[in-house]
Design an enzyme around this catalytic site. Sequence first.
Site, PDB file in Angstrom:
ATOM      1  N   LYS A 174     -10.403  -0.652  10.408  1.00 27.83           N
ATOM      2  CA  LYS A 174     -10.665  -1.989   9.633  1.00 27.83           C
ATOM      3  C   LYS A 174     -10.909  -3.075  10.541  1.00 27.83           C
ATOM      4  O   LYS A 174     -11.279  -4.152   9.982  1.00 27.83           O
ATOM      5  CB  LYS A 174      -9.401  -1.915   8.936  1.00 27.83           C
ATOM      6  CG  LYS A 174      -8.985  -0.839   7.758  1.00 27.83           C
ATOM      7  CD  LYS A 174      -7.987  -1.455   6.851  1.00 27.83           C
ATOM      8  CE  LYS A 174      -7.305  -0.253   6.326  1.00 27.83           C
ATOM      9  NZ  LYS A 174      -8.065   0.587   5.383  1.00 27.83           N
TER      10      LYS A 174
ATOM     11  N   HIS B  42       1.007  -1.216  -0.024  1.00 32.71           N
ATOM     12  CA  HIS B  42       0.055  -0.276  -0.060  1.00 32.71           C
ATOM     13  C   HIS B  42       1.040   1.128   0.035  1.00 32.71           C
ATOM     14  O   HIS B  42       2.085   1.199   0.529  1.00 32.71           O
ATOM     15  CB  HIS B  42      -0.849  -0.031   1.470  1.00 32.71           C
ATOM     16  CG  HIS B  42      -1.901   1.081   1.378  1.00 32.71           C
ATOM     17  ND1 HIS B  42      -1.475   2.263   1.762  1.00 32.71           N
ATOM     18  CD2 HIS B  42      -3.334   1.092   1.313  1.00 32.71           C
ATOM     19  CE1 HIS B  42      -2.822   2.855   1.879  1.00 32.71           C
ATOM     20  NE2 HIS B  42      -3.740   2.046   1.357  1.00 32.71           N
TER      21      HIS B  42
ATOM     22  N   CYS C  43      -4.636   2.346  -3.424  1.00 35.09           N
ATOM     23  CA  CYS C  43      -3.517   2.953  -3.098  1.00 35.09           C
ATOM     24  C   CYS C  43      -2.235   1.968  -3.040  1.00 35.09           C
ATOM     25  O   CYS C  43      -1.605   1.837  -2.045  1.00 35.09           O
ATOM     26  CB  CYS C  43      -3.745   3.456  -1.708  1.00 35.09           C
ATOM     27  SG  CYS C  43      -4.985   4.646  -1.434  1.00 35.09           S
TER      28      CYS C  43
ATOM     29  N   ASP D 130       3.012  -4.383   7.978  1.00 35.13           N
ATOM     30  CA  ASP D 130       2.052  -3.407   7.842  1.00 35.13           C
ATOM     31  C   ASP D 130       0.507  -4.574   7.915  1.00 35.13           C
ATOM     32  O   ASP D 130       0.704  -5.306   7.199  1.00 35.13           O
ATOM     33  CB  ASP D 130       1.854  -2.847   6.379  1.00 35.13           C
ATOM     34  CG  ASP D 130       0.509  -2.290   6.165  1.00 35.13           C
ATOM     35  OD1 ASP D 130      -0.452  -2.351   6.973  1.00 35.13           O
ATOM     36  OD2 ASP D 130       0.541  -1.646   5.141  1.00 35.13           O
TER      37      ASP D 130
ATOM     38  N   GLN E  58      -4.557  -5.161   6.862  1.00 35.76           N
ATOM     39  CA  GLN E  58      -5.421  -6.097   6.383  1.00 35.76           C
ATOM     40  C   GLN E  58      -5.337  -7.537   6.986  1.00 35.76           C
ATOM     41  O   GLN E  58      -6.198  -8.485   6.725  1.00 35.76           O
ATOM     42  CB  GLN E  58      -5.257  -6.187   4.819  1.00 35.76           C
ATOM     43  CG  GLN E  58      -5.482  -4.839   4.125  1.00 35.76           C
ATOM     44  CD  GLN E  58      -7.017  -4.269   4.068  1.00 35.76           C
ATOM     45  OE1 GLN E  58      -7.745  -5.018   4.671  1.00 35.76           O
ATOM     46  NE2 GLN E  58      -6.885  -3.144   4.073  1.00 35.76           N
TER      47      GLN E  58
HETATM   48  N1  PLP Z   1      -1.757  -0.719   4.583  1.00 27.68           N
HETATM   49  C1  PLP Z   1      -2.831  -1.547   3.957  1.00 27.68           C
HETATM   50  C2  PLP Z   1      -2.282  -2.841   3.607  1.00 27.68           C
HETATM   51  C3  PLP Z   1      -3.997  -1.009   3.867  1.00 27.68           C
HETATM   52  O1  PLP Z   1      -4.880  -1.527   3.302  1.00 27.68           O
HETATM   53  C4  PLP Z   1      -4.247   0.422   4.367  1.00 27.68           C
HETATM   54  C5  PLP Z   1      -5.520   0.904   4.368  1.00 27.68           C
HETATM   55  O2  PLP Z   1      -6.321   0.615   3.042  1.00 27.68           O
HETATM   56  C6  PLP Z   1      -3.254   0.990   5.078  1.00 27.68           C
HETATM   57  C7  PLP Z   1      -1.947   0.561   5.067  1.00 27.68           C
HETATM   58  C8  PLP Z   1      -3.303   2.468   5.670  1.00 27.68           C
HETATM   59  O3  PLP Z   1      -4.429   2.500   6.655  1.00 27.68           O
HETATM   60  P1  PLP Z   1      -5.004   3.751   6.984  1.00 27.68           P
HETATM   61  O4  PLP Z   1      -5.582   4.596   6.146  1.00 27.68           O
HETATM   62  O5  PLP Z   1      -5.800   3.111   8.092  1.00 27.68           O
HETATM   63  O6  PLP Z   1      -3.735   4.332   7.933  1.00 27.68           O
END
Ligand code: PLP
Length: 428
Positions: A248, A145, A386, A222, A225
């Site tokens: 999430k 992401h 993203c 990270d 998900q």
């Molecule tokens: N990393 C992954 C794999 C994501 O799917 C997301 C959000 O969709 C993020 C990071 C970023 O999360 P946040 O916008 O809650 O900071």
Amino acid sequence: MAISTATADRPAQSAAEETEALTPSEVERLRLDFPALHVKRNGKSLVYLDNAATSQKPKAVIERLDQYYRSENANVHRGMHYLSEVATAAYEDARKKVQRFLGIPLTCEVVFTRGTTEGINLVAQTYGRKNVGPDDEIIISAMEHHSNIVPWQMLCDEKGAKLRVVPVDDRGELVLDEYARLLNGRTKLVAVTHVSNALGTVNPVKEIIALAHAQGVPVLLDGAQATPHLPVNVQALDCDFYACSAHKMFGPTGIGVLYGKAEFLNRMPPYQGGGDMILSVTFEKTTYSGLPYKFEAGTPDIAGAIGLGEAVDYLEAIGMRRIAKYEHELTQYGTELLSSIDGVRIIGTAKEKAGVLSFTMESAHPHDIGQIFNDCGVAIRAGHHCAQPVMQRFGVPATARASLAFYNTKEDLDALAVAVHKVKEVFD
Ligand code: PLP
């Protein structure tokens, strides 16, 4: 099913108790906990398949936020009065709940952040700026992401360091041999996603961590998900940092968690300066609080943290293993449905997947797919999610993405298939 029976000091259900997948009748009952799943559009309940963007919230979380603002609201760690004591106790109790949920060894290793993005930026700006220099390398993967790409790019630009990228194969799995080749004496950190938001791939993170540790390289995962779908135990994984977002995980927006091993967090400089993160301030010198407060400058999202605590209680009462098993069955069902439709290409066919069905259609652009799905009352996301580099890897500008949660059903996926046929009717 009874919800929210776990407490901060009571262990979650044992693995043996939660090995069976959720049953359809349990899911039907759980759906009643989520008011937004019953919002009507054109007289019909919405089919919500955009959980990777954000999940819906159960009444337990909504009511906990309401209760906090009605009868517990005060600033934390500061006031010497009743409400401040209540708010502080609830905020710190939430930290313990998160600690238990993620298998974090020490309470002080739970840092509340705004979300995954802030957690990763915190590590880049503190650990990274302190430890990364010219010609050093940071390894990420081609399926990250943007929030696990851009903070490292910014750091590399500032320090003259290099970003190395583990490639992804045609199924959407990381090429581990390439990863092993990329690790070297200049590698300062590996930062990879536990589960891909664009492909659904569950990465072999234990192996990734073991390979990095064999070379003395720390690993950030990270977990944005992963935490809504899988049991996560950071101690068993042995990762050095883990970032996730409450919104999430059926909790509120604006709050998340960064886990870091104390041995790292203690040696990292603060991220932001301000109230609550100091021991003493004079114009000559400031001394900082210990963990985790050193990284929590300013008034935190108190209600958000408490709401997150409620969300993890809720998830534990269901059982993450049962959720994972149920979602696995649902993902397989959805994969079979989509694969049986002519002109649909599933992007991301890894052996281990969690709850994501990303696809393109020969005849329609993903944005058109999203539009027609919306007309059919099916909420999905269309775009690059993203994760532009992984879109480029698969030669597509965007995909349509249905993303699941434990409250989704086979009927939801049947509605997805009906909407796909509708797209074909319009565009074929
Ligand atoms: N990393 C992954 C794999 C994501 O799917 C997301 C959000 O969709 C993020 C990071 C970023 O999360 P946040 O916008 O809650 O900071």
